[in-house]
Design a protein around this motif. Structure first.
Motif, PDB file in Angstrom:
ATOM      1  N   ARG B   7      21.156  24.714  63.700  1.00 14.76           N
ATOM      2  CA  ARG B   7      20.287  24.742  64.859  1.00 14.76           C
ATOM      3  C   ARG B   7      19.145  23.741  64.624  1.00 14.76           C
ATOM      4  O   ARG B   7      18.521  23.732  63.571  1.00 14.76           O
ATOM      5  N   TYR B   8      18.880  22.916  65.640  1.00 15.83           N
ATOM      6  CA  TYR B   8      17.846  21.898  65.472  1.00 15.83           C
ATOM      7  C   TYR B   8      16.459  22.466  65.700  1.00 15.83           C
ATOM      8  O   TYR B   8      15.505  22.078  65.027  1.00 15.83           O
ATOM      9  N   THR B   9      16.342  23.360  66.681  1.00 19.28           N
ATOM     10  CA  THR B   9      15.031  23.911  66.986  1.00 19.28           C
ATOM     11  C   THR B   9      14.529  24.698  65.786  1.00 19.28           C
ATOM     12  O   THR B   9      15.220  25.561  65.269  1.00 19.28           O
ATOM     13  N   GLY B  10      13.344  24.362  65.343  1.00 22.77           N
ATOM     14  CA  GLY B  10      12.776  25.018  64.180  1.00 22.77           C
ATOM     15  C   GLY B  10      12.916  24.202  62.909  1.00 22.77           C
ATOM     16  O   GLY B  10      12.350  24.546  61.875  1.00 22.77           O
ATOM     17  N   ALA B  11      13.657  23.119  62.987  1.00 23.69           N
ATOM     18  CA  ALA B  11      13.838  22.270  61.806  1.00 23.69           C
ATOM     19  C   ALA B  11      13.030  20.990  61.951  1.00 23.69           C
ATOM     20  O   ALA B  11      12.809  20.497  63.056  1.00 23.69           O
ATOM     21  N   SER B  12      12.621  20.446  60.828  1.00 20.90           N
ATOM     22  CA  SER B  12      11.851  19.195  60.846  1.00 20.90           C
ATOM     23  C   SER B  12      12.790  17.998  60.953  1.00 20.90           C
ATOM     24  O   SER B  12      12.835  17.133  60.088  1.00 20.90           O
ATOM     25  N   VAL B  13      13.532  17.979  62.055  1.00 21.45           N
ATOM     26  CA  VAL B  13      14.501  16.905  62.277  1.00 21.45           C
ATOM     27  C   VAL B  13      13.776  15.558  62.240  1.00 21.45           C
ATOM     28  O   VAL B  13      12.679  15.418  62.796  1.00 21.45           O
ATOM     29  N   LYS B  14      14.380  14.580  61.604  1.00 24.12           N
ATOM     30  CA  LYS B  14      13.781  13.249  61.556  1.00 24.12           C
ATOM     31  C   LYS B  14      13.669  12.690  62.966  1.00 24.12           C
ATOM     32  O   LYS B  14      14.553  12.883  63.792  1.00 24.12           O
ATOM     33  N   ASN B 664       9.546  21.666  65.908  1.00 23.64           N
ATOM     34  CA  ASN B 664       9.739  20.785  64.757  1.00 23.64           C
ATOM     35  C   ASN B 664       8.499  20.923  63.881  1.00 23.64           C
ATOM     36  O   ASN B 664       7.444  20.383  64.200  1.00 23.64           O
ATOM     37  N   PRO B 665       8.602  21.688  62.787  1.00 22.22           N
ATOM     38  CA  PRO B 665       7.405  21.981  61.986  1.00 22.22           C
ATOM     39  C   PRO B 665       6.640  20.749  61.526  1.00 22.22           C
ATOM     40  O   PRO B 665       5.410  20.750  61.551  1.00 22.22           O
ATOM     41  N   ALA B 666       7.335  19.699  61.112  1.00 21.61           N
ATOM     42  CA  ALA B 666       6.626  18.504  60.629  1.00 21.61           C
ATOM     43  C   ALA B 666       5.806  17.892  61.753  1.00 21.61           C
ATOM     44  O   ALA B 666       4.681  17.424  61.548  1.00 21.61           O
TER      45      ALA B 666
ATOM     46  N   SER C 157       8.574  15.660  50.931  1.00 23.43           N
ATOM     47  CA  SER C 157       9.303  16.163  52.098  1.00 23.43           C
ATOM     48  C   SER C 157       8.385  16.904  53.054  1.00 23.43           C
ATOM     49  O   SER C 157       7.380  17.458  52.645  1.00 23.43           O
ATOM     50  N   PRO C 158       8.755  16.894  54.298  1.00 24.10           N
ATOM     51  CA  PRO C 158       7.963  17.625  55.290  1.00 24.10           C
ATOM     52  C   PRO C 158       8.130  19.121  55.063  1.00 24.10           C
ATOM     53  O   PRO C 158       9.054  19.539  54.377  1.00 24.10           O
ATOM     54  N   PRO C 159       7.261  19.890  55.592  1.00 18.71           N
ATOM     55  CA  PRO C 159       7.181  21.304  55.210  1.00 18.71           C
ATOM     56  C   PRO C 159       8.252  22.154  55.846  1.00 18.71           C
ATOM     57  O   PRO C 159       8.746  21.862  56.923  1.00 18.71           O
ATOM     58  N   GLU C 160       8.606  23.211  55.127  1.00 14.27           N
ATOM     59  CA  GLU C 160       9.233  24.333  55.798  1.00 14.27           C
ATOM     60  C   GLU C 160       8.087  25.148  56.349  1.00 14.27           C
ATOM     61  O   GLU C 160       7.056  25.268  55.706  1.00 14.27           O
TER      62      GLU C 160
END
Lengths: 291, 783, 163
Positions: B7-14, B664-666, C157-160
């Motif tokens: 799942r992409y939502t919630g991930a720090s996708v580049k 996207n957390p980042a 790396s970017p955070p969890e």
């Protein structure tokens, strides 16, 4: 924010450059690193008719040691001086000052001579030259070379003793005596900004007492100044915190620093006191360690 | 190909923006090159307030390479006067009449007077120097006192005075009663200083009027292409359909680049006159001096409190300096009034405000324009704590609302549903260990070192809870078009106009998840009025909810439509359709899957599907924000103040924030840190300074307007508070503005705490080193 | 005003133009050579967005005249990737979510390139100091520092999300 029109020459010898300055008169200016001049052009605050680029004159670009003197060509880039072993060994105060100048991208282009000739009252190198009793060598086509003591070189706000047809060719710094320590500290709004106030100090110790103390201040006047009252108080004194504090406070009394957006006159006077005290202390500590 | 099971939502996708950003192949407005393009520069007023008595452009026109020189009068004749971008924010306010460039008078240093168009910017600037403008100086109106003085010269004669609007006292609850039963009243005059957006890219525009078609194409750095388009169409008296606004990459804005600026209109009119494209790229001096500034407010505040620290009532008087030409300033007090109770149980509130006009740059939106409500409230809470010798954290805990307990609404009306302020305070308390800090602080003081701890809490409407009249926050519902292409990719057309917010990544993450394709199969299109749906654009911390929400629902709707079309092709029922690995099949019969692209192709073939499904496989979705919600949190800072130099070092900065579900957390953390950095800059470095006598603008270069560098911004620790879901599907909340709203009071509270042994009371937000030494009495206050 | 021929190498390729002496190197790159990756943020040498490498050293191209760059070897952001493949620094910045609006990015990348040549394994303080002459308004710098640490071989790396 574009510069106004001007003409340009890129001589490869000093003689050529001097002839060009003479030919084009007061509206011609030498171009050294451009880090001060180019922004002035972009703001249209400087409007020279002709720029004489000194970068191609190889004889201005070396650092040599000559009879106990460090001789730095006017076109030596600040970054090159920063990396040079002889600078660290023979002019430690200069080595301490160079990393404070702006940022690496400024220092890769900015030159020792350019900074001295520009004479910004907030700049580090004029204060260092003053403190070290440096000798600045100027040359013109018609009058040849002359040596100007740093104490006589900085005459006013962005003004030096250089004549319009002269080029600063080199600066000569005598290596420090034994048991000498130096320190430079400045307070700037951000890292790398021009200092609001800066102090460069040197202390020489003999038998545990101060044989010679000197301090030069930037940002307190339109030229760098030696705080001679402080120097006089410290001569022969014990290198204690109290002595440094007293000397600094006395010297600050005679200062009337400018005020601007970044700090009031009182603030600058206060900073001068703090920085004189701090740099005396650190210089004395280093002098002890050098023994 | 990406594994679409994750799942992409919630991930720090580049980010999909980064390949072009990192290779220098992005296209910012200054990168646009059109054949025959000319370059503009403006002659600008050197004076803050003056009548123009003569304009002579003869010499300028003669300069080789100069194509045209247009005076204010000439441009006035080519355009329609109007409020411009400020019109968005000025409903019901007095609106002066003014021309695109100054004609009768100049009203601030930098007011544009003449437009020069030449073959290069260099030549245009040369020609500007040849223009002679005669000015008859008028007294400059710079301070609030000068603006309030009825004897002062009105900056707009047709308004008659420099008081734009005085709003009557608004009261909520029993203010008199609150003050009557208060144990104490804490009073303060609080000053919020003027500073400004300063994106790294200045404003700019390329206007290209095609004489043949009568169409205007504008390449702009703007936060909303449709709003800009309306501005151009209105002020050039053109039908909307003849105006197209495009925006590519934008180098930041923070509220600056909204609508069509006066300079933009001037360039468009000149392009129409000349039939050639005209480029104007603002330089940094213009940007700092004339593009607009923000946050110029002063407050008289009284807090009625109990000895236990409860805030029984507040009286607030606000004065806002809106600058010269109309901007956001006139309506801002309403927003401040509404938000000032924050997430606290304030018993009563009276609020009145005055907006004044001065010879300064227009007051414009800057990242959380209403932020002074948080500054005032959080500063007052600390002053209350000081008065009672209580911990500021404790005063906050006693006054903050607890979810599920009354009050369920802010005193000023809005529902407090889902607010997690208490949780954020608790989290910060756990992270900081206040008692341990107080011990360390005491030890440090004994050694002559001054440490301080400050914290502050806020909420922001991002987009805000659903209101009875409908959701969507103040800028209305959000639209999106989503289309399945013949190559199996999904194109998303959004009215969002990212300028650093990474929407091309975040919206694609959501659409990819909900539609069921890999992230790199979704392409997000922005910045073309011919193609993107109507909408405000990007701003107001609303896009996570509004655009995230419409992306979610729109992708589901597109998936449903694809299944409907596929069902016809399979002669099955849409409920039986399945999508896996880029192909649609009847569930249980994967061997006969049809690639997505073919489904889209089939819809284009006449007769293959029913009429109502024929054509582009596309849906238009609209989202009203659902249940909406608040974002917010608590920030804390530990600082050390060097009391010899006045310099402040931030030892630690912590954030406990709730911005709903993270897409996207980042990217979220980048927004938080960027906002905090601007807040730190505001307190320690940034001030839009005017000479109070001449009105000269003093912060017109980067040597005087200082923004923080990597050495001034610490690492910022961020904890995410578990959010309260309010909506079945969409619980993303905005996060763009929060950092900038809350960081200034956080830092000011920390500085006051550090200096409390000296009895310092901080009532102003700008605390450069000189000021700190004045406050502690180490130096005299120079006249 | 006379024009001057400028011949130099940009990103490994010989380039040339004919310019007035007053034309800055930044404008020469952007306008005459079509290399718009180098950005103008202030034109007075403070923001660093225009940073390029001149003979391997970082320089603010807005503070150089094109004529001063005659014979020089210039590296701009367009010269970092190889045939469209991003170099390790660019990859590291991508993975670390280094940037947002991207306007400051080319200047940062060039300054970081110079830093990592001089100091392949810089610590955080050194990185911040080396980059203090490049202004960013979007990120608060932490993500950029993380990217540099990552490029230097550490985990940036970017955070969890921390709950």
């Amino acid at each position: 924010m574009k510069p106004p029109p001007f003409d340009y020459s890129a001589p490869t010898t000093l003689d050529e450059a001097l002839a060009l300055l003479l030919e084009h008169g007061e509206d011609a200016r030498p171009l050294a690193g451009g880090q001060s001049l180019v922004p002035l052009l972009s703001f249209r605050l400087a409007r020279p008719s002709h720029l004489v680029d000194l970068a191609g004159i190889s004889e201005l670009g070396s650092i040599v040691v000559d009879d106990g003197h460090l001789v730095i060509g006017a076109m030596v880039r600040e970054r090159a001086a920063e990396r040079h072993d002889d600078v660290r060994l023979l002019a430690p105060l200069l080595a301490q000052a160079l990393p404070l100048i702006g940022h690496p991208a400024i220092r890769s282009r900015g030159t020792i001579g350019g900074s001295l000739a520009h004479a910004d009252p907030a700049a580090e190198l004029p204060a260092v030259a003053l403190l070290l009793d440096a000798e600045l060598v100027a040359q013109s086509r018609d009058r040849g070379k002359r040596t100007i003591k740093a104490a006589d070189f900085f005459s006013g706000f962005f003004t030096t003793a250089l004549q319009p047809d002269e080029i600063l060719t080199e600066v000569r710094i005598r290596r420090p005596a034994l048991r000498t320590g130096s320190a430079i500290e400045e307070v700037a709004r951000r890292h790398g900004d021009f200092a609001m106030v800066g102090a460069a100090a040197m202390v020489r110790l003999e038998d545990g007492k101060i044989a010679d103390a000197r301090v030069a201040l930037t940002g307190v006047s339109d030229i760098p100044v030696r705080a001679t009252e402080a120097e006089a108080i410290l001569e022969g004194a014990e290198p204690t915190d109290e002595a440094f504090a007293t000397a600094a406070e006395e010297a600050a009394k005679s200062l009337s620093p400018p005020a601007d957006l970044h700090g009031s006159s009182s603030y600058r006077r206060h900073l001068a006191t703090v920085l004189m005290r701090r740099t005396f202390k650190l210089a004395a500590q280093r002098a002890k360690e050098a023994a | 190909m990406q594994n679409i099971a994750e799942r992409y939502t919630g991930a720090s996708v580049k980010r999909s923006e980064d390949p072009r950003i990192l290779t220098g192949t992005g296209c910012y407005v200054d990168d646009v090159r059109l054949p025959g393009m000319l370059h503009a520069a403006f002659v600008r007023s050197p004076s803050a307030h003056a009548r123009i008595t003569g304009v002579d452009v003869t010499e300028a026109r003669k300069l080789p390479g100069v194509i045209a020189v247009l005076t204010g009068e000439e441009l006035d004749a080519l355009t329609v006067r109007g409020p411009g971008a400020a019109g968005m924010f000025s409903a019901g306010l007095p609106m002066p009449s003014f021309s695109v460039l100054a004609t009768d008078k100049v009203r601030l240093v930098g007011d544009p007077v003449v437009l020069v168009v030449a073959e290069s910017r260099y030549l245009a600037e040369d020609a500007c120097e040849l223009v002679v403008v005669d000015y008859e100086e008028l007294p400059a109106v710079i301070t609030q006192e000068q603006a309030l003085d009825p004897a002062g010269p009105p900056i707009f004669e047709d308004l008659g005075s420099n008081v734009l609007v005085r709003s009557p006292v608004a009261t909520f609850g029993d203010v008199e009663g609150a003050f009557a039963r208060a144990d104490r009243v804490v009073r303060a005059e609080l000053r919020q200083h003027r500073h400004q957006n300063v994106p790294m890219e200045c404003r700019g525009v390329v206007c290209s009027f095609d004489l043949g078609s009568g169409e205007l194409t504008v390449y702009s750095a703007t936060q909303g292409v449709h709003i800009a388009r309306t501005g151009f169409a209105t002020q050039l008296d053109m039908p909307l359909e003849k105006v197209r606004v495009l925006a590519g990459d934008i180098g930041g804005s923070f509220g600056l680049k909204l609508g069509a600026a006066r300079e933009d209109i001037a360039c468009a009119a000149a392009s129409r006159r000349l039939g050639r494209p005209i480029r104007w790229i603002e330089d940094r001096s213009e940007n700092l001096t004339a593009s607009g500034q923000a946050r110029d407010e002063s407050f008289e505040v009284e807090a009625a409190i109990s000895n236990e620290g409860h805030i029984l009532g507040l009286r607030v008087k606000m004065i806002i300096d809106t600058g010269a030409y109309p901007g956001l300033g006139g309506m801002l007090p309403e927003a401040v009034k509404g938000m000032i109770p924050g997430p606290y149980k304030i018993g009563a509130l009276s609020f009145e405000s005055t907006a004044v006009i001065t010879n300064k740059a227009s007051y414009i939106a800057y990242r959380g324009p209403w932020a002074s409500e948080t500054w005032v409230r959080e500063r007052m809470i600390d002053l209350i704590a000081k008065e009672l010798a209580m911990e500021p954290l404790e005063v906050r805990l006693r006054n903050v609302v607890t979810r599920g307990e009354p009050p369920l609404q802010m005193l000023t009306g809005r529902s407090l549903v889902g607010v997690t302020s208490r949780e954020s305070l608790d989290r910060i308390a756990a992270l900081v260990d206040v008692e341990a800090f107080r011990r360390r602080q005491a030890e440090a003081r004994a050694q002559g070192r001054y440490l301080g701890l400050g914290l502050a809490t806020y909420i922001e409407a991002a987009p805000g809870p659903r209101t009875p009249g409908g959701g969507g926050g103040i800028m209305g519902p959000e639209q999106m078009r989503l289309r399945l292409e013949e190559d199996g990719t999904v194109t998303v057309f959004t009215s969002q106009m990212p300028h650093g917010q990474s929407h091309q990544t975040t919206l694609a993450q959501i659409a990819a998840d909900e539609f069921g394709v890999p992230f790199d199969q979704v392409r997000v299109v922005v910045g073309d009025t011919d193609v993107v749906p109507m909408g405000f654009g990007t701003g107001g911390s609303r896009s996570a909810t509004m655009a995230g929400g419409v992306s979610l629902h729109g992708a589901r709707a597109l998936r449903a439509k694809v299944f409907e079309v596929a069902a016809h092709l399979f002669e099955a029922s849409p409920e039986d359709m399945d999508l896996a690995a880029g192909a649609v099949s009847v569930r249980g019969v994967p061997a006969r899957a049809v690639p997505l692209g073919e489904i889209a192709r089939a819809a284009h073939e006449p007769g293959r599907v029913p009429r109502d499904l024929e054509g582009d496989l596309e849906v238009t979705a609209e989202y009203d924000g659902g249940e909406g919600g608040w974002a917010g949190g608590t920030h804390a800072a530990i600082v050390e103040v060097d009391v010899e130099t006045g310099q402040v070092r931030i030892e630690r900065y912590l954030v406990a924030e709730d911005c709903g579900v993270l897409i996207n957390p980042a990217i979220v953390e980048g927004q938080v840190r960027g906002g905090v950095a601007q807040g730190i800059g505001a307190v320690l470095l940034e001030r839009s300074a005017y000479d109070p006598d001449s009105g000269q603008y003093l912060s017109s270069t980067f040597m005087d307007y200082l923004i923080p560098t990597a050495c001034e911004i610490p690492r910022i620790e961020i904890e995410h508070i578990e959010t309260v879901p309010l909506d079945a599907d969409v619980n993303f909340r905005g996060v763009g503005e929060g950092g900038m709203i809350i960081a200034p009071p956080t830092l000011c509270n920390a500085i006051e705490d550090a200096l409390s042994p000296m009895g310092v009371r901080v009532t102003e937000q700008h605390l450069p080193p000189c000021r700190i030494l004045e406050l502690i009495g180490a130096i005299a206050l120079d006249p | 005003m006379s024009t001057f021929d400028v011949e130099l190498t940009v990103n490994g390729t010989p380039r040339q133009g004919s310019v007035e002496p007053r034309r800055t190197l930044a404008d020469f790159l952007r306008e005459d050579l079509g290399l718009t990756g180098t950005h103008l943020g202030c034109e007075h040498g403070v923001c660093g967005a225009c940073t390029v490498l001149v003979n391997g050293e970082p320089a603010r191209s807005c503070l150089m005249l094109a004529v001063q760059a005659r014979g020089a070897d210039i590296l701009t952001v367009e010269g970092l990737a190889n045939n469209g493949v991003m170099n390790p620094l660019q990859q590291a910045m991508w993975e670390s979510h280094g940037f947002q609006c991207g306007f400051c990015t080319p200047g940062f990348l060039m300054q970081i390139t110079a830093l990592l040549v001089e100091n392949p394994n810089p610590g955080e303080e050194e990185i911040r100091e080396a980059l203090s002459g490049n202004l960013c308004r979007c990120t608060g710098y932490e993500s950029i520092v993380n990217g540099v640490l990552r490029a230097a071989g550490h985990d940036g790396s970017p955070p969890e999300p921390r709950h």
